[in-house]
Write a protein that holds these residues in place. Structure first.
Motif, PDB file in Angstrom:
ATOM      1  N   THR A 130      18.943 -19.682  64.624  1.00 48.47           N
ATOM      2  CA  THR A 130      19.674 -18.864  65.607  1.00 48.47           C
ATOM      3  C   THR A 130      21.183 -19.012  65.380  1.00 48.47           C
ATOM      4  OG1 THR A 130      17.897 -19.137  67.224  1.00 48.47           O
ATOM      5  CG2 THR A 130      20.022 -18.414  68.065  1.00 48.47           C
ATOM      6  N   ALA A 151      27.128 -23.013  76.864  1.00 49.60           N
ATOM      7  CA  ALA A 151      25.850 -23.756  76.978  1.00 49.60           C
ATOM      8  C   ALA A 151      25.718 -24.681  75.765  1.00 49.60           C
ATOM      9  CB  ALA A 151      24.658 -22.810  77.085  1.00 49.60           C
ATOM     10  N   THR A 175      30.765 -26.274  78.747  1.00 52.24           N
ATOM     11  CA  THR A 175      29.662 -26.743  79.594  1.00 52.24           C
ATOM     12  C   THR A 175      30.083 -26.573  81.035  1.00 52.24           C
ATOM     13  OG1 THR A 175      28.256 -28.668  80.103  1.00 52.24           O
ATOM     14  CG2 THR A 175      30.533 -29.135  79.506  1.00 52.24           C
TER      15      THR A 175
HETATM   16  N1  LIG Z   1      18.628 -14.718  70.970  1.00 52.40           N
HETATM   17  C1  LIG Z   1      17.867 -15.645  70.387  1.00 52.40           C
HETATM   18  O1  LIG Z   1      17.226 -15.408  69.380  1.00 52.40           O
HETATM   19  C2  LIG Z   1      17.792 -17.001  71.005  1.00 52.40           C
HETATM   20  C3  LIG Z   1      17.223 -18.063  70.297  1.00 52.40           C
HETATM   21  C4  LIG Z   1      17.200 -19.326  70.887  1.00 52.40           C
HETATM   22  C5  LIG Z   1      17.740 -19.503  72.158  1.00 52.40           C
HETATM   23  N2  LIG Z   1      18.268 -18.424  72.804  1.00 52.40           N
HETATM   24  C6  LIG Z   1      18.876 -18.579  74.126  1.00 52.40           C
HETATM   25  O2  LIG Z   1      19.799 -19.631  74.062  1.00 52.40           O
HETATM   26  C7  LIG Z   1      19.873 -20.285  75.305  1.00 52.40           C
HETATM   27  C8  LIG Z   1      19.709 -21.749  75.062  1.00 52.40           C
HETATM   28  O3  LIG Z   1      18.376 -21.965  74.660  1.00 52.40           O
HETATM   29  P1  LIG Z   1      17.820 -23.435  74.468  1.00 52.40           P
HETATM   30  O4  LIG Z   1      16.340 -23.346  74.412  1.00 52.40           O
HETATM   31  O5  LIG Z   1      18.562 -24.085  73.349  1.00 52.40           O
HETATM   32  O6  LIG Z   1      18.289 -24.016  75.902  1.00 52.40           O
HETATM   33  P2  LIG Z   1      18.264 -25.424  76.544  1.00 52.40           P
HETATM   34  O7  LIG Z   1      18.203 -26.464  75.467  1.00 52.40           O
HETATM   35  O8  LIG Z   1      17.226 -25.387  77.590  1.00 52.40           O
HETATM   36  O9  LIG Z   1      19.734 -25.530  77.241  1.00 52.40           O
HETATM   37  C9  LIG Z   1      20.205 -24.678  78.176  1.00 52.40           C
HETATM   38  C10 LIG Z   1      21.611 -25.164  78.642  1.00 52.40           C
HETATM   39  O10 LIG Z   1      22.300 -24.013  79.065  1.00 52.40           O
HETATM   40  C11 LIG Z   1      23.152 -24.302  80.144  1.00 52.40           C
HETATM   41  N3  LIG Z   1      22.824 -23.371  81.241  1.00 52.40           N
HETATM   42  C12 LIG Z   1      21.646 -23.209  81.841  1.00 52.40           C
HETATM   43  N4  LIG Z   1      21.735 -22.265  82.796  1.00 52.40           N
HETATM   44  C13 LIG Z   1      23.003 -21.817  82.784  1.00 52.40           C
HETATM   45  C14 LIG Z   1      23.710 -20.848  83.529  1.00 52.40           C
HETATM   46  N5  LIG Z   1      23.131 -20.143  84.507  1.00 52.40           N
HETATM   47  N6  LIG Z   1      25.010 -20.653  83.247  1.00 52.40           N
HETATM   48  C15 LIG Z   1      25.606 -21.366  82.287  1.00 52.40           C
HETATM   49  N7  LIG Z   1      24.986 -22.304  81.538  1.00 52.40           N
HETATM   50  C16 LIG Z   1      23.695 -22.519  81.781  1.00 52.40           C
HETATM   51  C17 LIG Z   1      22.889 -25.745  80.552  1.00 52.40           C
HETATM   52  O11 LIG Z   1      23.965 -26.542  80.043  1.00 52.40           O
HETATM   53  P3  LIG Z   1      25.183 -26.980  80.983  1.00 52.40           P
HETATM   54  O12 LIG Z   1      24.587 -27.430  82.261  1.00 52.40           O
HETATM   55  O13 LIG Z   1      25.831 -28.052  80.173  1.00 52.40           O
HETATM   56  O14 LIG Z   1      26.086 -25.830  81.149  1.00 52.40           O
HETATM   57  C18 LIG Z   1      21.579 -26.058  79.844  1.00 52.40           C
HETATM   58  O15 LIG Z   1      21.454 -27.434  79.515  1.00 52.40           O
HETATM   59  C19 LIG Z   1      18.823 -19.627  76.187  1.00 52.40           C
HETATM   60  O16 LIG Z   1      19.441 -18.610  76.932  1.00 52.40           O
HETATM   61  C20 LIG Z   1      17.884 -19.004  75.189  1.00 52.40           C
HETATM   62  O17 LIG Z   1      17.171 -17.916  75.712  1.00 52.40           O
HETATM   63  C21 LIG Z   1      18.302 -17.199  72.259  1.00 52.40           C
END
Ligand SMILES: NC(=O)c1ccc[n+]([C@@H]2O[C@H](COP(=O)([O-])OP(=O)(O)OC[C@H]3O[C@@H](n4cnc5c(N)ncnc54)[C@H](OP(=O)(O)O)[C@@H]3O)[C@@H](O)[C@H]2O)c1
Length: 327
Positions: A130, A151, A175
């Protein structure tokens, strides 16, 4: 296998007995050793993902590592006994890897990277591909570029920090709370912006010497994108790859004047394109072998504790990847 019979919170997940069946043409049966959890699965489970479950009960899971148990007709390149990682290439409406055995399309497999155990083999591909797709394949980040990573404590955010360091770019981690600032500095962030304590635009401008950042890599989306765009240098790129805020994203007026590229992005762009995916897999494998990519596992759970694992996934306490070990 894990399924859910209704959309909702983590408690809708059920560990059930079930036979995945024999692999069909172009498919492989994998004995799963470890599963990488992703926020997308919590969104799919609760009916808030890019696509809705087509029917219920539904399966879940896009990323795993394990051993090939059987191959279907026409499958070449993988034989029973091969250790593999499963990449996110498919819709969870078609396949799901939250299971002890799962059928997946052969196109989703790569050999388990050398020197990587099963837990890390399940934690590598979604984060690094990603981040690679956005930073290298799309924005072509180079030496000296300042990159704002929102994030940043997410598994993808940490992967992006490591990629920036390898490319000679300057990762600025964003963050919400100060609680994760030290961990983000330890992970290599040049600067950390805590949005509950400081104003995002001003902080990013300061950390880019007033010029603005070259790339924003943002899975939060929503109104905050206007602040991020205001801190982006003329001609810069804002890649939005998630919707953690749950809010609609405006097209900021400032993007017009500064000629910004605001771009939506998913990793499927890369993993479903054979050539781009081959380049990405080679890049990541090289990084793992040479040590400039180091998967960050926050915590592991057992498959029977999948409900607790999803509660933890949504707690936002993690710094890095949550892995479920099977068996
Ligand atoms: N487009 C793609 O292909 C793709 C691929 C992979 C992941 N993603 C996206 O990337 C994001 C991260 O995925 P992950 O699985 O790596 O997540 P994760 O490890 O679960 O981490 C998410 C982090 O995002 C922050 N967060 C959560 N809700 C938030 C909000 N409402 N506003 C601001 N920050 C917030 C928090 O950090 P803090 O508390 O420190 O702010 C949290 O620890 C997700 O949205 C996921 O859907 C997209």
């Amino acid at each position: 296998m894990v399924r859910f019979h209704e959309v909702g919170g983590p408690d809708v997940l059920r560990v059930e007995q079930g036979d995945p069946g024999a692999p069909g043409a172009g498919e492989v049966l994998v004995r799963v050793a470890a599963i990488g959890l992703n926020r997308a699965e919590a969104s799919f489970r609760s009916g808030r993902y890019l696509e809705q479950p087509r029917s219920l009960p539904a399966r879940l899971g896009a990323e795993a590592a394990g051993t090939v148990e059987a191959v279907g007709a026409g499958v070449t390149g993988f034989a029973p006994g091969a250790e593999v990682s499963v990449l996110p290439t498919f819709s969870m409406n078609d396949y799901g890897v939250y299971a002890d055995r799962a059928v997946v399309p052969v196109d989703s497999l790569v050999p388990l990277p050398g020197g990587v155990d099963m837990a890390r083999g399940a934690a590598v591909w979604m984060p690094y591909l990603t981040a690679y797709g956005a930073l290298v394949d799309t924005a072509r980040v180079g030496a000296g570029d300042v990159v704002a990573i929102t994030a940043a404590s997410s598994s993808v955010g940490l992967a992006a920090i490591q990629l920036c360091l390898h490319l000679g770019a300057v990762p600025v981690a964003v963050t919400r709370t100060a609680g994760k600032a030290a961990a983000l500095r330890a992970a290599g962030a040049a600067e950390v912006v805590v949005t509950e304590e400081e104003e995002t635009t001003g902080a990013l401008l300061r950390h880019s010497g007033g010029a603005g950042v070259r790339l924003v890599f943002d899975p939060v989306a929503g109104p905050g994108v206007a602040d991020l765009a205001a801190a982006t240098a003329p001609g810069g790129v804002v890649v939005v790859y998630g919707s953690l805020s749950g809010q609609e994203t405006p097209f900021p007026r400032v993007a017009v004047a500064k000629g910004l590229a605001l771009r939506g992005y998913t990793v499927f762009e890369l993993t479903r394109d054979a050539e781009r995916r081959r380049r990405g897999v080679r890049f990541v494998n090289e990084g793992l072998v040479r040590g400039w990519l180091r998967p960050t596992i926050d915590r592991t759970f057992a498959l029977d504790d999948i409900v607790a694992a999803h509660h933890y996934l949504e707690s936002n306490r993690q710094v890095g990847k949550i892995v479920v070990e099977v068996g």
